[in-house]
Design a protein around this motif. Structure first.
Motif, PDB file in Angstrom:
ATOM      1  N   GLN A 145       0.690  -1.140  -0.071  1.00 55.88           N
ATOM      2  CA  GLN A 145       0.147   0.122   0.008  1.00 55.88           C
ATOM      3  C   GLN A 145       0.939   1.276   0.004  1.00 55.88           C
ATOM      4  OE1 GLN A 145      -3.327   0.176  -0.454  1.00 55.88           O
ATOM      5  NE2 GLN A 145      -3.254   2.228  -0.354  1.00 55.88           N
ATOM      6  N   ILE A 146       1.987   1.166   1.009  1.00 54.10           N
ATOM      7  CA  ILE A 146       2.926   2.369   0.921  1.00 54.10           C
ATOM      8  C   ILE A 146       3.641   2.689  -0.471  1.00 54.10           C
ATOM      9  CG2 ILE A 146       5.064   3.346   1.941  1.00 54.10           C
ATOM     10  CD1 ILE A 146       4.155   1.820   4.310  1.00 54.10           C
ATOM     11  N   ALA A 147       3.695   1.571  -1.281  1.00 58.00           N
ATOM     12  CA  ALA A 147       4.512   1.478  -2.421  1.00 58.00           C
ATOM     13  C   ALA A 147       3.487   2.116  -3.625  1.00 58.00           C
ATOM     14  CB  ALA A 147       5.177   0.007  -3.010  1.00 58.00           C
ATOM     15  N   LEU A 148       2.344   1.784  -3.421  1.00 57.44           N
ATOM     16  CA  LEU A 148       1.336   2.215  -4.395  1.00 57.44           C
ATOM     17  C   LEU A 148       1.160   3.548  -4.073  1.00 57.44           C
ATOM     18  CD1 LEU A 148      -1.109   1.997  -6.390  1.00 57.44           C
ATOM     19  CD2 LEU A 148      -2.576   1.413  -4.539  1.00 57.44           C
ATOM     20  N   GLN A 149       0.907   4.288  -2.935  1.00 53.66           N
ATOM     21  CA  GLN A 149       0.883   5.590  -2.575  1.00 53.66           C
ATOM     22  C   GLN A 149       2.063   6.348  -3.171  1.00 53.66           C
ATOM     23  OE1 GLN A 149      -0.223   6.626   1.369  1.00 53.66           O
ATOM     24  NE2 GLN A 149      -1.269   4.646   1.517  1.00 53.66           N
ATOM     25  N   ILE A 150       3.507   5.885  -3.000  1.00 56.82           N
ATOM     26  CA  ILE A 150       4.642   6.431  -3.447  1.00 56.82           C
ATOM     27  C   ILE A 150       4.291   6.470  -5.068  1.00 56.82           C
ATOM     28  CG2 ILE A 150       7.083   6.210  -3.853  1.00 56.82           C
ATOM     29  CD1 ILE A 150       7.063   4.932  -1.097  1.00 56.82           C
ATOM     30  N   ARG A 151       4.110   5.541  -5.690  1.00 51.76           N
ATOM     31  CA  ARG A 151       3.844   5.498  -7.048  1.00 51.76           C
ATOM     32  C   ARG A 151       2.975   6.568  -7.736  1.00 51.76           C
ATOM     33  NH1 ARG A 151       6.322   5.864 -11.104  1.00 51.76           N
ATOM     34  NH2 ARG A 151       7.913   4.587 -10.136  1.00 51.76           N
ATOM     35  N   GLN A 152       1.936   6.602  -6.974  1.00 53.59           N
ATOM     36  CA  GLN A 152       0.926   7.646  -7.224  1.00 53.59           C
ATOM     37  C   GLN A 152       1.133   9.202  -6.971  1.00 53.59           C
ATOM     38  OE1 GLN A 152      -2.434   5.983  -4.826  1.00 53.59           O
ATOM     39  NE2 GLN A 152      -3.483   5.065  -6.522  1.00 53.59           N
ATOM     40  N   TYR A 153       1.991   9.430  -6.006  1.00 55.70           N
ATOM     41  CA  TYR A 153       2.470  10.390  -5.410  1.00 55.70           C
ATOM     42  C   TYR A 153       3.508  11.029  -6.533  1.00 55.70           C
ATOM     43  CZ  TYR A 153       4.422  14.063  -2.425  1.00 55.70           C
ATOM     44  OH  TYR A 153       4.866  15.366  -1.873  1.00 55.70           O
ATOM     45  N   VAL A 154       4.484  10.218  -7.000  1.00 56.69           N
ATOM     46  CA  VAL A 154       5.152  10.622  -7.979  1.00 56.69           C
ATOM     47  C   VAL A 154       4.847  11.087  -9.375  1.00 56.69           C
ATOM     48  CG1 VAL A 154       7.026   9.444  -9.300  1.00 56.69           C
ATOM     49  CG2 VAL A 154       7.086   9.143  -6.991  1.00 56.69           C
ATOM     50  N   ASP A 155       3.739  10.100  -9.670  1.00 53.27           N
ATOM     51  CA  ASP A 155       2.803  10.520 -10.922  1.00 53.27           C
ATOM     52  C   ASP A 155       1.959  11.606 -10.841  1.00 53.27           C
ATOM     53  OD1 ASP A 155       4.020   8.170 -11.895  1.00 53.27           O
ATOM     54  OD2 ASP A 155       2.230   6.768 -11.575  1.00 53.27           O
ATOM     55  N   GLY A 156       1.714  11.890  -9.678  1.00 51.50           N
ATOM     56  CA  GLY A 156       0.894  13.136  -9.495  1.00 51.50           C
ATOM     57  C   GLY A 156       1.490  14.306  -8.915  1.00 51.50           C
ATOM     58  N   ASP A 157       1.474  14.659  -7.555  1.00 51.30           N
ATOM     59  CA  ASP A 157       1.643  15.971  -6.733  1.00 51.30           C
ATOM     60  C   ASP A 157       3.102  15.882  -6.436  1.00 51.30           C
ATOM     61  OD1 ASP A 157      -0.912  16.604  -7.264  1.00 51.30           O
ATOM     62  OD2 ASP A 157      -1.462  15.969  -5.473  1.00 51.30           O
ATOM     63  N   ALA A 158       4.052  14.823  -6.427  1.00 49.49           N
ATOM     64  CA  ALA A 158       5.337  15.171  -6.021  1.00 49.49           C
ATOM     65  C   ALA A 158       6.172  16.117  -6.891  1.00 49.49           C
ATOM     66  CB  ALA A 158       6.258  14.025  -6.140  1.00 49.49           C
ATOM     67  N   LYS A 159       6.892  17.045  -6.030  1.00 41.79           N
ATOM     68  CA  LYS A 159       7.781  17.928  -6.679  1.00 41.79           C
ATOM     69  C   LYS A 159       9.072  17.261  -6.572  1.00 41.79           C
ATOM     70  CE  LYS A 159       5.042  21.818  -5.141  1.00 41.79           C
ATOM     71  NZ  LYS A 159       3.650  20.939  -5.403  1.00 41.79           N
ATOM     72  N   LEU A 160       9.377  16.838  -7.809  1.00 43.70           N
ATOM     73  CA  LEU A 160      10.945  16.130  -8.153  1.00 43.70           C
ATOM     74  C   LEU A 160      11.633  16.733  -9.291  1.00 43.70           C
ATOM     75  CD1 LEU A 160       9.491  12.530  -8.198  1.00 43.70           C
ATOM     76  CD2 LEU A 160      10.535  13.521  -6.256  1.00 43.70           C
ATOM     77  N   THR A 161      12.930  16.826  -9.077  1.00 45.62           N
ATOM     78  CA  THR A 161      13.442  17.421 -10.124  1.00 45.62           C
ATOM     79  C   THR A 161      13.480  16.362 -11.430  1.00 45.62           C
ATOM     80  OG1 THR A 161      15.635  16.146  -9.457  1.00 45.62           O
ATOM     81  CG2 THR A 161      15.145  18.664  -8.420  1.00 45.62           C
ATOM     82  N   ALA A 162      14.157  16.638 -12.414  1.00 45.82           N
ATOM     83  CA  ALA A 162      14.293  15.989 -13.656  1.00 45.82           C
ATOM     84  C   ALA A 162      14.848  14.669 -13.513  1.00 45.82           C
ATOM     85  CB  ALA A 162      14.535  16.410 -15.130  1.00 45.82           C
ATOM     86  N   GLU A 163      16.073  14.972 -12.715  1.00 41.35           N
ATOM     87  CA  GLU A 163      17.007  13.776 -12.288  1.00 41.35           C
ATOM     88  C   GLU A 163      16.366  12.931 -11.424  1.00 41.35           C
ATOM     89  OE1 GLU A 163      21.114  12.533  -9.844  1.00 41.35           O
ATOM     90  OE2 GLU A 163      20.446  14.707 -10.069  1.00 41.35           O
ATOM     91  N   GLU A 164      15.579  13.431 -10.444  1.00 38.89           N
ATOM     92  CA  GLU A 164      14.798  12.329  -9.682  1.00 38.89           C
ATOM     93  C   GLU A 164      13.592  11.681 -10.379  1.00 38.89           C
ATOM     94  OE1 GLU A 164      15.221  14.883  -5.444  1.00 38.89           O
ATOM     95  OE2 GLU A 164      13.608  15.360  -6.740  1.00 38.89           O
ATOM     96  N   LYS A 165      12.974  12.198 -11.277  1.00 43.51           N
ATOM     97  CA  LYS A 165      11.860  11.478 -12.031  1.00 43.51           C
ATOM     98  C   LYS A 165      12.511  10.537 -12.588  1.00 43.51           C
ATOM     99  CE  LYS A 165       8.728  15.501 -12.353  1.00 43.51           C
ATOM    100  NZ  LYS A 165       8.011  16.446 -12.958  1.00 43.51           N
ATOM    101  N   ALA A 166      13.983  10.850 -13.355  1.00 40.56           N
ATOM    102  CA  ALA A 166      14.356   9.815 -14.178  1.00 40.56           C
ATOM    103  C   ALA A 166      14.946   8.657 -13.337  1.00 40.56           C
ATOM    104  CB  ALA A 166      15.504  10.415 -14.868  1.00 40.56           C
ATOM    105  N   LEU A 167      15.226   8.691 -12.001  1.00 42.62           N
ATOM    106  CA  LEU A 167      15.773   7.623 -11.165  1.00 42.62           C
ATOM    107  C   LEU A 167      14.540   6.699 -10.909  1.00 42.62           C
ATOM    108  CD1 LEU A 167      18.184   9.374  -8.779  1.00 42.62           C
ATOM    109  CD2 LEU A 167      18.674   7.527 -10.463  1.00 42.62           C
TER     110      LEU A 167
END
Length: 77
Positions: free
Chosen positions: A39-61
């Protein structure tokens, strides 16, 4: 050999990034302690695909990681 070191560095960055996202999600949505890793992994995936404020490098990782990959990273902590 250089490629192997790069891979190890990327793996370490991914682990740190996933842990940071767990902290962010805890602050935003409450207690994750008793939730299953899946469930936590699912929430992380959804957060990354949605509202997370990530740099281009972080998104690529994180881009190549599946929910299962994130679960494995969480279990290594």
């Amino acid at each position: 050999m250089l490629q192997e070191k790069r891979h190890d560095l990327d793996a370490e960055k991914r682990k740190e990034l996933v842990q940071r996202l767990v902290v962010e999600l805890s602050r935003l949505g409450g207690d994750l302690y008793y939730q299953p890793t899946s469930q936590i992994a699912l929430q992380i995936r959804q957060y990354v695909d949605g509202d997370a404020k990530l740099t281009a490098e972080e998104k690529a990782l994180l881009a190549p990681l599946s929910q299962r990959d994130i679960e494995v990273l969480l279990s290594l902590h």
